[in-house]
Design an enzyme around this catalytic site. Sequence first.
Site, PDB file in Angstrom:
ATOM      1  CE  LYS A 128      -4.309  -2.082   1.859  1.00 38.59           C
ATOM      2  NZ  LYS A 128      -3.833  -3.537   2.352  1.00 38.59           N
TER       3      LYS A 128
HETATM    4  C1  LIG Z   1      -4.647  -4.406   1.740  1.00 32.16           C
HETATM    5  C2  LIG Z   1      -3.862  -5.838   1.578  1.00 32.16           C
HETATM    6  C3  LIG Z   1      -4.124  -6.855   0.848  1.00 32.16           C
HETATM    7  C4  LIG Z   1      -5.430  -6.997  -0.111  1.00 32.16           C
HETATM    8  O1  LIG Z   1      -5.148  -6.101  -1.270  1.00 32.16           O
HETATM    9  P1  LIG Z   1      -6.536  -5.740  -2.045  1.00 32.16           P
HETATM   10  O2  LIG Z   1      -5.810  -5.467  -3.106  1.00 32.16           O
HETATM   11  O3  LIG Z   1      -7.406  -5.048  -1.577  1.00 32.16           O
HETATM   12  O4  LIG Z   1      -7.114  -7.276  -2.736  1.00 32.16           O
HETATM   13  C5  LIG Z   1      -3.424  -7.973   0.933  1.00 32.16           C
HETATM   14  N1  LIG Z   1      -2.410  -8.153   1.767  1.00 32.16           N
HETATM   15  C6  LIG Z   1      -2.006  -7.086   2.574  1.00 32.16           C
HETATM   16  C7  LIG Z   1      -0.814  -7.268   3.518  1.00 32.16           C
HETATM   17  C8  LIG Z   1      -2.738  -5.774   2.665  1.00 32.16           C
HETATM   18  O5  LIG Z   1      -2.547  -5.045   3.312  1.00 32.16           O
END
Ligand SMILES: *Cc1c(COP(=O)(O)O)cnc(C)c1O
Length: 430
Positions: A107
């Site tokens: 993210k």
């Molecule tokens: C947010 C997150 C996900 C999910 O990702 P999406 O793109 O919302 O499907 C998976 N793993 C981790 C560690 C995350 O922080």
Amino acid sequence: MNYFSLNNKNHKVSFKQAVINGLAPDKGLYFPDNITSLPTTFFENIENSSNEEIAFEAIKQFVGDEIPEIILKQIIAETLCFDFPCVKVEDNVYSLELFHGPTMAFKDVGARFMSRCMGYFNQNSEEKNTVLVATSGDTGGAVASGFLGVKNVEVIILYPSGKVSDIQERQLTTLGKNIKALEVNGVFDDCQDMVKNAFLDKTLKHKNLTSANSINIARWLPQMFYIFFAYKQLKKHNKPILLSCPSGNFGNICAGILAKRLGLPIAHFVASTNANDTVPRFLENGNYEPKPSVVTISNAMDVGNPSNFVRIQELYNHDLAAFEKDFSSYSFTDAETEFAIKDIYYRTNYIAEPHGAVGYLGLEKEMEKKPESIGVFLETAHPIKFLDIVEPLLNNKLPIPKQIESVLNKEKVRTKIATYEDLKEFLLRN
Ligand SMILES: *Cc1c(COP(=O)(O)O)cnc(C)c1O
């Protein structure tokens, strides 16, 4: 580039407006009006391009002339200030490690890109924007770090008391400046409901509230970048590429499908989920029936109604047959995930955390059907962020990376709230 609301194709806004609004006024997600493939020569020569050049080619049509080229290039350089290695786990299986950034979760990419776009749009403005986010863990830290010090943007993060790990809590409560943390006496859904209420509250209109989850195009679109980087690293094997994304809100996998629409040769997508199996059930029986989320050890994917799934359907023009040709989805239990973490480690020495392990399991399942392929799963966070789960399973202590060490001894600063009225009062006071 214009974006339309998936609830009303006639409602169109610019890139800037879509970034600032987050969600269309009719609650639809924004979707690009036009998608143009990149030339095949770009993919043929991709190994000769730097990550920054690749990212620029991938995103430029979606920004258009709303950010000058030279500034967009600078935003990309600041976004991609770390590595995205594809690490071999076993024969024909690779882990795309997305955790080398400042908060050690993928993210970071979207949060850094979005914050810098908003900073550019706000540079000469008198108005302030307020980014309001609810987090179950990773989003809060990445948004706090990504938006730290961005001019005219205030960030308020709500997290459920006692439900995020100590490291995650420190990542969002120790930065100060324009970042404020609210510890909510409740669960994640309570935080999410408060945020939704605030967006609907007309008396808060002057706060220019926006969100910073993958609903926002400036967080979602840059998630394409690392799918391109995976291809750049795996192309030399000359095999069809399977991509497995551990999926919660389906932002990563949706970005991967958009990359394919631009011409990126990904042969097949696997959306790997935990017990929150709305999409795997949809592929089995054709009915899309979201359910309230259930708690699992891969908690960043505890999502009952994945927000980006409508974008995926739009990318396939709601053609189920075309979609099923490209896409599989499987759900795994916590017991299977724990077993996979141990199994991967004892066979290959690779340490996966729960989300990556779910991605690995989905990939393994699809590889049985397509053994001639090369497979890659996303490792979406560093194992240290889930050390309570990983360390006991492996009977091993993980070394603390420097990014994490730097927040461990800082003081947590947060305001405790319990009700929507508390949140509203906080917003009006700040
Ligand atoms: C947010 C997150 C996900 C999910 O990702 P999406 O793109 O919302 O499907 C998976 N793993 C981790 C560690 C995350 O922080």
